[in-house]
Design a protein around this motif. Structure first.
Motif: not given
Length: 281
Positions: A99-102, A105-106, A124-125, A127, A223
């Protein structure tokens, strides 16, 4: 951090601070924070997800309690994904959900494209997917260069004063003063030199056009974007046409898990539960 356990991971001489929640024998979920954040940014999310999972939030190089080496190469995208690959391999005996934010997320997307066999599902949050044209790449490179110059020529307080004025953070003004103060403290605790290296290494200019790669990824993807965040809302709307991508829009701005943690955790938890059920876990 309330309820979190601390551990450390070392890779090529750099030490990384890690926060952990939940049962280590449960399905692993790795949370990757955004630019100028730390594991603390997941404080409202991790305990919710950890009720039935093992949740781990490593602090990326130059952030939180992790090392901040004076070596630009350690901050480059390839170096960061190499570290995460080693981390996943050492900590978990099975695939992990990512789980990745901004910015996180990249990085999560880059790792998923490079080593898909290590990831069970991808969230992806807000991203970015990278520049589609040479003109977009030049614009991103120019913007990131300006950020680097600003970070190296002003103190962290002044930089964050300007950073917080971006339109993508406008909706955060509605948050309680307690939450806004916590965000501010987390941001100004950073080392501007380390942040400059971070922008140089993993800024949006560092990406290829991942929009052409997403449809070929083998893992299910969720997403999440806020409807008040026009740029990333558009990305979500475009991704909704991909068969392997589910899209969720929340009534928030850029940082959906900060502005609406309950809904974010419910959506991510439900997505992970569905994927685990389909995989027979």
């Amino acid at each position: 951090m309330t309820g979190a356990r601390e551990s450390w991971f070392e890779h090529l001489g750099v030490r990384y601070h890690v926060a952990e929640w939940g049962d280590p024998d449960a399905l692993p979920v790795v949370l990757l924070h955004g630019f100028a954040q730390s594991a603390e940014s997941w404080a409202e999310i991790a305990p919710r997800l950890a009720e039935t999972r093992f949740v781990v939030a490593p602090e990326l190089v130059g952030h939180g309690k992790s090392d901040k080496p004076d070596d630009p190469s350690v901050y480059e995208m390839d170096a960061v994904t190499d570290m995460l690959s080693a981390f996943l391999g050492e900590r978990f005996s099975r695939k992990a959900a990512l789980v990745g934010y901004s910015m996180g997320g990249r990085i999560a997307l880059a790792l998923a494209c490079g080593e898909p066999s290590k990831i069970s599902s991808l969230v992806l949050e807000s991203a970015g997917l990278g520049p589609k044209t040479g003109q977009q790449h030049a614009a991103m490179r120019h913007r990131d260069a300006a950020l680097i110059e600003q970070l190296l020529s002003s103190d962290i307080e002044a930089f964050m004063d300007e950073w917080q004025k971006q339109p993508i953070f406008e909706s955060q003004k509605k948050l309680s003063s307690e939450v806004r103060d916590r965000i501010r403290c987390e941001r100004v605790a950073n080392d501007p030199r380390a942040l400059a290296y971070t922008v140089r290494g993993t800024g949006q200019h560092s990406m290829i056009d991942y929009s052409t790669h997403i449809k070929h990824l083998p893992m299910p993807i969720l997403y999440i974007a806020g409807i008040l965040d026009r740029k990333y809302l558009k990305i979500a709307e475009n991704l909704a046409y991909e068969e392997n991508v589910s899209c969720v829009l929340l009534n928030t701005g850029h940082n959906t898990h900060l502005e609406d943690p309950e809904t974010f955790a419910r959506q991510v938890g439900g997505f992970l539960d569905r994927q685990a059920k389909r995989a027979g876990r």
